[in-house]
Design a protein around this motif. Structure first.
Motif, PDB file in Angstrom:
ATOM      1  N   CYS A  52       0.919  -1.198  -0.039  1.00 46.97           N
ATOM      2  CA  CYS A  52      -0.046  -0.104   0.055  1.00 46.97           C
ATOM      3  C   CYS A  52       0.834   1.270  -0.010  1.00 46.97           C
ATOM      4  CB  CYS A  52      -1.024  -0.191   1.107  1.00 46.97           C
ATOM      5  SG  CYS A  52      -1.996   1.384   1.367  1.00 46.97           S
ATOM      6  N   THR A  71      -5.451  -0.843  -7.239  1.00 48.93           N
ATOM      7  CA  THR A  71      -6.488  -0.528  -6.498  1.00 48.93           C
ATOM      8  C   THR A  71      -6.290   0.782  -5.832  1.00 48.93           C
ATOM      9  OG1 THR A  71      -7.146  -2.793  -6.511  1.00 48.93           O
ATOM     10  CG2 THR A  71      -8.542  -1.154  -5.222  1.00 48.93           C
ATOM     11  N   PHE A  73      -7.910   3.637  -3.101  1.00 49.35           N
ATOM     12  CA  PHE A  73      -8.611   3.532  -1.899  1.00 49.35           C
ATOM     13  C   PHE A  73      -8.932   5.218  -1.594  1.00 49.35           C
ATOM     14  CE2 PHE A  73      -7.006  -0.555  -1.748  1.00 49.35           C
ATOM     15  CZ  PHE A  73      -8.111  -1.112  -1.327  1.00 49.35           C
ATOM     16  N   CYS A  78      -4.660   2.351   2.604  1.00 47.43           N
ATOM     17  CA  CYS A  78      -5.569   1.377   1.685  1.00 47.43           C
ATOM     18  C   CYS A  78      -6.844   1.009   2.608  1.00 47.43           C
ATOM     19  CB  CYS A  78      -4.872   0.288   1.246  1.00 47.43           C
ATOM     20  SG  CYS A  78      -3.628   0.682   0.338  1.00 47.43           S
ATOM     21  N   GLN A  79      -7.263   2.026   3.087  1.00 41.92           N
ATOM     22  CA  GLN A  79      -8.570   1.966   3.995  1.00 41.92           C
ATOM     23  C   GLN A  79      -9.859   2.635   3.194  1.00 41.92           C
ATOM     24  OE1 GLN A  79      -8.854   0.007   7.172  1.00 41.92           O
ATOM     25  NE2 GLN A  79      -6.730  -0.660   6.285  1.00 41.92           N
ATOM     26  N   ARG A  81     -13.331   3.000   1.107  1.00 40.65           N
ATOM     27  CA  ARG A  81     -13.971   2.662  -0.143  1.00 40.65           C
ATOM     28  C   ARG A  81     -12.807   2.366  -1.178  1.00 40.65           C
ATOM     29  NH1 ARG A  81     -16.557   5.153  -4.620  1.00 40.65           N
ATOM     30  NH2 ARG A  81     -16.034   6.901  -3.780  1.00 40.65           N
ATOM     31  N   GLN A  82     -13.256   1.344  -2.069  1.00 35.02           N
ATOM     32  CA  GLN A  82     -12.353   1.075  -3.041  1.00 35.02           C
ATOM     33  C   GLN A  82     -12.870   2.126  -4.069  1.00 35.02           C
ATOM     34  OE1 GLN A  82     -11.769  -2.697  -4.459  1.00 35.02           O
ATOM     35  NE2 GLN A  82     -11.084  -3.503  -2.451  1.00 35.02           N
ATOM     36  N   ASP A  84     -11.443   2.720  -7.529  1.00 26.45           N
ATOM     37  CA  ASP A  84     -11.304   2.381  -8.838  1.00 26.45           C
ATOM     38  C   ASP A  84     -10.290   1.639  -8.890  1.00 26.45           C
ATOM     39  OD1 ASP A  84     -11.875   1.957 -11.414  1.00 26.45           O
ATOM     40  OD2 ASP A  84     -12.124   3.932 -11.913  1.00 26.45           O
ATOM     41  N   GLN A  85      -9.907   0.993 -10.196  1.00 27.51           N
ATOM     42  CA  GLN A  85      -8.633   0.295 -10.382  1.00 27.51           C
ATOM     43  C   GLN A  85      -7.750   1.047 -11.691  1.00 27.51           C
ATOM     44  OE1 GLN A  85      -9.037  -3.796 -11.026  1.00 27.51           O
ATOM     45  NE2 GLN A  85      -8.629  -4.182  -8.755  1.00 27.51           N
ATOM     46  N   GLY A  97      -8.874  10.291  -4.385  1.00 27.02           N
ATOM     47  CA  GLY A  97      -7.982   8.825  -3.799  1.00 27.02           C
ATOM     48  C   GLY A  97      -7.050   9.462  -2.864  1.00 27.02           C
ATOM     49  N   VAL A 100      -3.051   3.689  -2.542  1.00 24.87           N
ATOM     50  CA  VAL A 100      -3.156   2.760  -3.924  1.00 24.87           C
ATOM     51  C   VAL A 100      -2.458   1.439  -3.390  1.00 24.87           C
ATOM     52  CG1 VAL A 100      -2.278   2.307  -6.255  1.00 24.87           C
ATOM     53  CG2 VAL A 100      -3.088   4.720  -5.330  1.00 24.87           C
ATOM     54  N   SER A 101      -3.003   0.413  -3.596  1.00 27.51           N
ATOM     55  CA  SER A 101      -2.514  -1.033  -3.346  1.00 27.51           C
ATOM     56  C   SER A 101      -2.317  -1.763  -4.531  1.00 27.51           C
ATOM     57  CB  SER A 101      -3.729  -1.586  -2.490  1.00 27.51           C
ATOM     58  OG  SER A 101      -3.400  -3.149  -2.285  1.00 27.51           O
TER      59      SER A 101
END
Length: 103
Positions: A52, A71, A73, A78-79, A81-82, A84-85, A97, A100-101
């Motif tokens: 992350c 991904t 967040f 990385c907590q 809601r996701q 997008d990717q 944003g 990013v993970s």
């Protein structure tokens, strides 16, 4: 061949098979452990990233020049809601944003 020699031979074959399976599993895990390439989050590039990455620069720019999807967040670490990717070899900007993970 005596019974003892036959038993030792079977033990050796089982041990060799088990060691081969372990080696195969470890080599597969090692190749999937980190993305290959560079992931830029905010203004910081990360080579062969894994895990992350948090930024405090908004809008958040993600440049994914790796072989894995990243991904995005809404919260740091990385907590939350996701959002997008970002696919391999893609770039995106995210107004909300924060992290990013990538595998």
């Amino acid at each position: 061949m005596s019974e003892q020699e036959a038993t030792m031979r079977r033990i050796g074959l089982v041990a060799a098979s088990a060691m081969g399976a372990v080696a195969l599993a470890l080599s597969s895990a090692g190749s999937a452990a980190a993305a290959e390439g560079t992931l830029t989050v905010g203004l910081i590039p990360h080579t062969n990233p894994s895990g992350c990455y948090t930024t405090n620069i908004w809008p958040m720019l993600v440049v994914n020049n790796t072989n894995q999807a990243a991904t995005v967040f809404g919260l740091p670490n990385c907590q939350g809601r996701q959002i997008d990717q970002v696919g391999p070899n893609q770039s995106r900007m995210f107004e909300f944003g924060a992290s990013v993970s990538i595998p």
